[in-house]
Design a protein around this motif. Structure first.
Motif, PDB file in Angstrom:
ATOM      1  N   THR A  48      33.646  36.403  41.147  1.00 58.29           N
ATOM      2  CA  THR A  48      33.641  37.408  42.212  1.00 58.29           C
ATOM      3  C   THR A  48      35.043  37.628  42.766  1.00 58.29           C
ATOM      4  O   THR A  48      35.402  38.754  43.139  1.00 58.29           O
ATOM      5  CB  THR A  48      32.691  36.998  43.342  1.00 58.29           C
ATOM      6  OG1 THR A  48      33.019  35.656  43.767  1.00 58.29           O
ATOM      7  CG2 THR A  48      31.240  37.042  42.882  1.00 58.29           C
ATOM      8  N   ASP A  49      35.845  36.559  42.817  1.00 61.80           N
ATOM      9  CA  ASP A  49      37.233  36.693  43.267  1.00 61.80           C
ATOM     10  C   ASP A  49      38.028  37.566  42.294  1.00 61.80           C
ATOM     11  O   ASP A  49      38.823  38.429  42.710  1.00 61.80           O
ATOM     12  CB  ASP A  49      37.903  35.324  43.362  1.00 61.80           C
ATOM     13  CG  ASP A  49      37.220  34.389  44.339  1.00 61.80           C
ATOM     14  OD1 ASP A  49      36.787  34.861  45.395  1.00 61.80           O
ATOM     15  OD2 ASP A  49      37.114  33.189  44.022  1.00 61.80           O
ATOM     16  N   ALA A  52      37.133  41.190  42.598  1.00 66.48           N
ATOM     17  CA  ALA A  52      37.676  41.745  43.840  1.00 66.48           C
ATOM     18  C   ALA A  52      39.179  41.988  43.728  1.00 66.48           C
ATOM     19  O   ALA A  52      39.693  43.025  44.183  1.00 66.48           O
ATOM     20  CB  ALA A  52      37.371  40.809  45.005  1.00 66.48           C
ATOM     21  N   ALA A  55      39.771  44.974  41.453  1.00 66.40           N
ATOM     22  CA  ALA A  55      39.399  46.219  42.124  1.00 66.40           C
ATOM     23  C   ALA A  55      40.445  46.613  43.161  1.00 66.40           C
ATOM     24  O   ALA A  55      40.786  47.799  43.304  1.00 66.40           O
ATOM     25  CB  ALA A  55      38.025  46.071  42.767  1.00 66.40           C
ATOM     26  N   GLU A  56      40.959  45.621  43.882  1.00 69.82           N
ATOM     27  CA  GLU A  56      41.967  45.921  44.907  1.00 69.82           C
ATOM     28  C   GLU A  56      43.258  46.430  44.272  1.00 69.82           C
ATOM     29  O   GLU A  56      43.877  47.367  44.780  1.00 69.82           O
ATOM     30  CB  GLU A  56      42.256  44.676  45.731  1.00 69.82           C
ATOM     31  CG  GLU A  56      43.273  44.901  46.849  1.00 69.82           C
ATOM     32  CD  GLU A  56      43.511  43.667  47.692  1.00 69.82           C
ATOM     33  OE1 GLU A  56      44.388  43.725  48.576  1.00 69.82           O
ATOM     34  OE2 GLU A  56      42.838  42.645  47.469  1.00 69.82           O
TER      35      GLU A  56
END
Length: 305
Positions: A48-49, A52, A55-56
């Motif tokens: 999940t990290d 994220a 995506a960022e």
């Protein structure tokens, strides 16, 4: 934007960082190539990290590095790749960026990268003051295409059957991930890309494609390419090393080039990020070599709220 030092080598004993590094691959200019995030020590990160972070950043892929299988050389690593949407089995430009980032920190030489697609050896060498990485693909495969799928792809692209080069027939090529190769009959057709994102995305998901590689042949060994990448949440890739490897296999499979050919692929020009990918074929070895430079860049500031 100034160009940071290209070949600086830090203390080889220094630990690799969990900082997100920013590179652009298949170029020696910060305004060219395909941007990639690189995390050289992702040991503490969960899936999940990684999603994220990718995506960022918004780059087509970000590479996350952890120690590979036991190796006395300290040059064995496991790489995972994430687009802004999901994990990707293999990414060539992020592999090149990672190899150069490691080369700057631990020195030139050979690295063993272990990916979801398989083992990918990479050699990093300095050439004219610039670090370049050569990846050796997993063993490639080339498959015939279903004419109905080609028709649907053309509809998604807004192309006609007559826009294709009959001398370079459509094929699905794999060198870590799958790409549909379509050849444009003219440079003008390749330059005019305005496709139906959702329609092409639906087809690519059904066919398990990473990109559609659109090519135009300039000469016997020089090609211009573009790669729509809607499955990664990106309209187009500026440089696609995995597709370049797949295309090398395609060109050899169709006997378009000699068994020992050195191909030049120009990508990104039509989107203002010129990139140069060198593709090498070796007689007797089915794998494909893809070579490119990479440089560190400063991150683009986030938009003001």
């Amino acid at each position: 934007m100034s160009n940071p030092p290209k070949t600086t080598v830090t203390d080889p004993a220094a630990p690799l960082t969990d900082e997100v590094l920013h590179y652009t691959a298949f170029t020696t200019s910060p305004v060219g190539g395909n941007k990639a995030g690189v995390v050289l020590d992702a040991s503490s990160l969960h899936d999940t990290d990684m999603v994220a972070i990718a995506a960022e950043l918004g780059y087509s892929e970000t590479a996350f590095v952890t120690p590979g299988p036991a190796s006395d050389s300290g040059r064995s690593f496991t790489l995972r790749f994430f687009s802004p949407k999901a994990e990707v089995g293999f990414c060539g430009h992020a592999t090149v960026a990672t190899a150069v980032a490691l080369g700057e920190r631990v020195g030139e030489g050979d690295f063993d990268f272990h990916t979801a697609a398989g083992h990918v050896p990479v050699a990093v060498r300095e050439e004219n003051g610039v670090l370049k990485a050569t990846l050796t693909s997993v063993e490639p495969r080339v498959h015939d295409t279903d004419p109905a799928d080609v028709t649907e792809t053309l509809a998604g692209l807004g192309w006609q059957a007559g826009d294709l080069d009959a001398a370079l027939p459509p094929r699905i090529a794999f060198a870590g991930v799958r790409h549909l190769v379509l050849a444009a009959a003219t440079r003008e057709r390749l330059a005019d890309l305005d496709y139906d994102f959702d329609r092409l995305l639906k087809l690519m998901r059904r066919l398990d494609l990473t990109t559609v590689q659109l090519v135009w042949r300039e000469s016997a060994t020089v090609f211009h390419v573009r790669d729509p990448f809607p499955v990664g949440g990106v309209v187009e890739d500026a440089a696609t090393g995995a597709a370049a490897a797949a295309f090398g296999a395609y060109a050899r499979d169709l006997a378009l080039v000699p068994a020992d050919a050195e191909l030049t692929l120009h990508q990104g020009h039509d989107m203002g990020r010129p990139s140069l990918l060198e593709v090498g074929l070796v007689p007797g070895d089915p794998r494909v070599r893809v070579t490119g430079a990479a440089i560190g860049i400063r991150p683009t500031p986030a938009p003001q709220q």
